[in-house]
Design a protein around this motif. Sequence first.
Motif, short mmCIF file in Angstrom:
data_model
loop_
_atom_site.label_atom_id
_atom_site.label_comp_id
_atom_site.label_asym_id
_atom_site.label_seq_id
_atom_site.Cartn_x
_atom_site.Cartn_y
_atom_site.Cartn_z
N PHE A 1 -23.00 6.42 -23.21
CA PHE A 1 -23.97 5.33 -23.25
C PHE A 1 -25.21 5.67 -22.42
O PHE A 1 -25.14 6.41 -21.45
N ASP A 2 -26.34 5.08 -22.80
CA ASP A 2 -27.58 5.27 -22.06
C ASP A 2 -27.62 4.40 -20.80
O ASP A 2 -28.29 4.74 -19.83
N ASP A 3 -26.90 3.29 -20.83
CA ASP A 3 -26.81 2.40 -19.67
C ASP A 3 -25.58 1.52 -19.84
O ASP A 3 -25.14 1.28 -20.97
N ARG B 1 -21.50 -4.94 -20.97
CA ARG B 1 -22.71 -4.71 -21.77
C ARG B 1 -23.03 -3.23 -21.72
O ARG B 1 -22.92 -2.59 -20.67
N VAL C 1 -25.74 0.03 -23.51
CA VAL C 1 -26.94 0.37 -24.27
C VAL C 1 -26.72 1.76 -24.85
O VAL C 1 -26.31 2.69 -24.14
N ASN D 1 -31.19 2.63 -27.37
CA ASN D 1 -32.06 1.47 -27.16
C ASN D 1 -31.55 0.18 -27.78
O ASN D 1 -32.31 -0.76 -27.98
N LYS D 2 -30.27 0.10 -28.11
CA LYS D 2 -29.67 -1.12 -28.64
C LYS D 2 -28.52 -1.55 -27.74
O LYS D 2 -27.73 -0.72 -27.29
N CYS D 3 -28.42 -2.87 -27.49
CA CYS D 3 -27.39 -3.42 -26.61
C CYS D 3 -26.23 -3.96 -27.42
O CYS D 3 -26.40 -4.44 -28.54
N LEU E 1 -23.63 -3.45 -32.07
CA LEU E 1 -24.51 -2.79 -31.10
C LEU E 1 -25.91 -2.75 -31.72
O LEU E 1 -26.39 -1.71 -32.14
N ASP F 1 -31.63 -6.13 -28.81
CA ASP F 1 -32.60 -5.59 -27.87
C ASP F 1 -32.19 -5.90 -26.43
O ASP F 1 -32.55 -5.19 -25.51
N TRP F 2 -31.41 -6.99 -26.26
CA TRP F 2 -30.94 -7.39 -24.94
C TRP F 2 -29.77 -8.35 -25.09
O TRP F 2 -29.71 -9.13 -26.03
#
Length: 173
Positions: free
Chosen positions: A73-75, A85, A87, A90-92, A105, A108-109
Amino acid sequence: MNSEIIKLGSFEEDLIIIRMGDKYGFMNKNDEIAVKPIYEEVLAFSENLAGFKLNKKWGFIDKSGKTVIKPKFDDVWSFREGLARVVLNNKCGLINTKDENVGKLIYDWINDFSEEFAIIKLNEQYGFINKNGKQLIEPKFNYASSFNNGFAEVELNGKYGLLDRNGKFYSRI
Protein backbone atom coordinates in the motif's frame (compact mmCIF):
# COMPACT_ATOMS: atom_id res chain seq x y z
CA MET A 1 29.22 1.58 14.95
CA ASN A 2 26.67 1.25 17.75
CA SER A 3 23.56 3.37 17.19
CA GLU A 4 21.65 4.73 20.14
CA ILE A 5 18.12 3.46 20.71
CA ILE A 6 15.59 6.28 21.03
CA LYS A 7 12.11 5.58 22.42
CA LEU A 8 9.33 7.46 20.65
CA GLY A 9 5.86 8.18 22.02
CA SER A 10 4.27 5.99 24.66
CA PHE A 11 3.59 2.30 25.13
CA GLU A 12 0.69 0.99 23.05
CA GLU A 13 -0.35 -2.60 23.67
CA ASP A 14 2.80 -3.06 25.82
CA LEU A 15 5.22 -1.98 23.06
CA ILE A 16 6.86 1.35 22.29
CA ILE A 17 8.24 2.53 18.96
CA ILE A 18 12.02 2.81 18.87
CA ARG A 19 14.40 4.40 16.41
CA MET A 20 17.92 3.18 15.86
CA GLY A 21 19.73 5.31 13.32
CA ASP A 22 17.18 5.79 10.54
CA LYS A 23 15.27 2.54 11.18
CA TYR A 24 12.27 1.83 13.39
CA GLY A 25 11.11 -1.13 15.47
CA PHE A 26 9.56 -1.85 18.87
CA MET A 27 10.70 -2.42 22.45
CA ASN A 28 8.80 -4.01 25.34
CA LYS A 29 8.48 -2.71 28.91
CA ASN A 30 11.55 -4.73 29.94
CA ASP A 31 13.68 -2.69 27.51
CA GLU A 32 14.04 -5.72 25.24
CA ILE A 33 13.80 -5.29 21.49
CA ALA A 34 10.55 -7.05 20.50
CA VAL A 35 10.64 -6.16 16.79
CA LYS A 36 14.01 -5.37 15.24
CA PRO A 37 14.41 -1.81 13.93
CA ILE A 38 14.50 -2.59 10.21
CA TYR A 39 11.60 -0.44 8.97
CA GLU A 40 11.56 2.98 7.28
CA GLU A 41 8.51 3.98 9.36
CA VAL A 42 6.06 2.30 11.73
CA LEU A 43 2.70 3.03 13.32
CA ALA A 44 1.90 2.17 16.93
CA PHE A 45 0.27 -1.20 17.58
CA SER A 46 -3.51 -1.28 17.47
CA GLU A 47 -5.53 -4.49 17.65
CA ASN A 48 -2.25 -6.46 17.79
CA LEU A 49 -1.04 -5.13 14.42
CA ALA A 50 1.25 -2.26 13.47
CA GLY A 51 1.67 -0.61 10.11
CA PHE A 52 5.20 -0.63 8.71
CA LYS A 53 6.89 0.92 5.70
CA LEU A 54 9.54 -1.01 3.82
CA ASN A 55 10.83 -0.16 0.35
CA LYS A 56 8.35 2.75 0.22
CA LYS A 57 5.30 0.46 0.66
CA TRP A 58 3.15 -0.14 3.74
CA GLY A 59 2.02 -3.42 5.29
CA PHE A 60 1.26 -4.77 8.77
CA ILE A 61 3.22 -6.87 11.29
CA ASP A 62 2.24 -8.69 14.46
CA LYS A 63 3.98 -8.24 17.82
CA SER A 64 6.65 -10.80 16.95
CA GLY A 65 7.58 -8.85 13.81
CA LYS A 66 5.97 -11.40 11.48
CA THR A 67 4.51 -9.83 8.35
CA VAL A 68 0.75 -10.37 8.45
CA ILE A 69 -0.15 -8.13 5.48
CA LYS A 70 2.56 -7.72 2.87
CA PRO A 71 3.81 -4.21 2.09
CA LYS A 72 1.90 -3.13 -1.01
CA PHE A 73 0.00 0.00 0.00
CA ASP A 74 1.00 3.62 -0.56
CA ASP A 75 -0.33 4.58 2.88
CA VAL A 76 -2.16 2.96 5.79
CA TRP A 77 -3.87 3.90 9.04
CA SER A 78 -4.04 1.78 12.18
CA PHE A 79 -6.71 -0.89 12.61
CA ARG A 80 -9.86 0.19 14.46
CA GLU A 81 -12.65 -2.29 15.10
CA GLY A 82 -11.11 -4.79 12.68
CA LEU A 83 -10.69 -2.36 9.78
CA ALA A 84 -7.83 -0.25 8.44
CA ARG A 85 -7.98 2.52 5.89
CA VAL A 86 -5.50 2.01 3.06
CA VAL A 87 -4.37 3.91 -0.04
CA LEU A 88 -3.29 2.21 -3.25
CA ASN A 89 -2.72 4.08 -6.51
CA ASN A 90 -4.26 7.24 -5.00
CA LYS A 91 -7.52 5.47 -4.10
CA CYS A 92 -8.74 4.79 -0.55
CA GLY A 93 -10.48 1.72 0.76
CA LEU A 94 -10.79 -0.55 3.77
CA ILE A 95 -9.17 -3.88 4.55
CA ASN A 96 -9.74 -6.33 7.36
CA THR A 97 -7.02 -8.12 9.35
CA LYS A 98 -6.98 -10.92 6.74
CA ASP A 99 -6.02 -8.40 4.01
CA GLU A 100 -9.43 -8.70 2.39
CA ASN A 101 -10.97 -5.62 0.80
CA VAL A 102 -14.09 -4.46 2.60
CA GLY A 103 -16.07 -2.69 -0.09
CA LYS A 104 -14.22 -1.09 -2.97
CA LEU A 105 -10.84 0.61 -3.18
CA ILE A 106 -12.22 3.52 -5.23
CA TYR A 107 -12.57 6.54 -2.96
CA ASP A 108 -10.57 9.75 -2.89
CA TRP A 109 -10.83 9.75 0.92
CA ILE A 110 -12.38 7.81 3.79
CA ASN A 111 -12.78 9.38 7.22
CA ASP A 112 -12.81 7.59 10.59
CA PHE A 113 -15.99 5.75 11.55
CA SER A 114 -18.48 7.49 13.80
CA GLU A 115 -21.66 5.73 14.91
CA GLU A 116 -21.02 2.87 12.45
CA PHE A 117 -20.52 5.09 9.37
CA ALA A 118 -17.55 6.75 7.68
CA ILE A 119 -17.60 9.73 5.37
CA ILE A 120 -16.37 8.90 1.87
CA LYS A 121 -15.25 11.35 -0.80
CA LEU A 122 -15.42 10.60 -4.52
CA ASN A 123 -15.05 13.19 -7.28
CA GLU A 124 -15.40 16.09 -4.80
CA GLN A 125 -18.71 14.71 -3.46
CA TYR A 126 -19.36 13.16 -0.05
CA GLY A 127 -21.37 10.13 1.04
CA PHE A 128 -21.25 7.45 3.74
CA ILE A 129 -20.33 3.76 4.02
CA ASN A 130 -20.90 1.24 6.79
CA LYS A 131 -18.35 -1.19 8.22
CA ASN A 132 -19.20 -3.75 5.53
CA GLY A 133 -18.17 -1.24 2.87
CA LYS A 134 -21.79 -0.79 1.75
CA GLN A 135 -22.81 2.73 0.83
CA LEU A 136 -25.51 4.22 3.05
CA ILE A 137 -25.83 6.94 0.47
CA GLU A 138 -23.77 7.49 -2.67
CA PRO A 139 -21.39 10.45 -2.79
CA LYS A 140 -23.58 13.41 -3.78
CA PHE A 141 -23.19 15.96 -1.01
CA ASN A 142 -21.03 19.08 -1.24
CA TYR A 143 -20.29 18.80 2.49
CA ALA A 144 -20.76 16.15 5.16
CA SER A 145 -19.96 15.89 8.85
CA SER A 146 -19.55 12.71 10.87
CA PHE A 147 -22.60 11.17 12.50
CA ASN A 148 -23.37 12.46 15.99
CA ASN A 149 -26.46 11.40 17.97
CA GLY A 150 -27.85 9.59 14.93
CA PHE A 151 -27.50 12.46 12.43
CA ALA A 152 -24.89 13.91 10.09
CA GLU A 153 -24.95 17.46 8.86
CA VAL A 154 -24.83 17.62 5.05
CA GLU A 155 -25.11 20.19 2.28
CA LEU A 156 -26.70 19.42 -1.06
CA ASN A 157 -26.88 22.04 -3.80
CA GLY A 158 -26.72 24.91 -1.32
CA LYS A 159 -29.30 23.42 1.09
CA TYR A 160 -28.10 22.36 4.52
CA GLY A 161 -29.84 19.68 6.49
CA LEU A 162 -29.49 16.52 8.51
CA LEU A 163 -29.10 12.97 7.26
CA ASP A 164 -30.33 10.13 9.45
CA ARG A 165 -28.79 6.67 9.72
CA ASN A 166 -31.28 5.35 7.14
CA GLY A 167 -30.19 7.90 4.54
CA LYS A 168 -33.22 10.19 4.89
CA PHE A 169 -32.45 13.89 4.34
CA TYR A 170 -34.15 16.51 6.55
CA SER A 171 -33.82 19.96 5.02
CA ARG A 172 -33.41 23.06 7.18
CA ILE A 173 -36.02 25.69 6.53
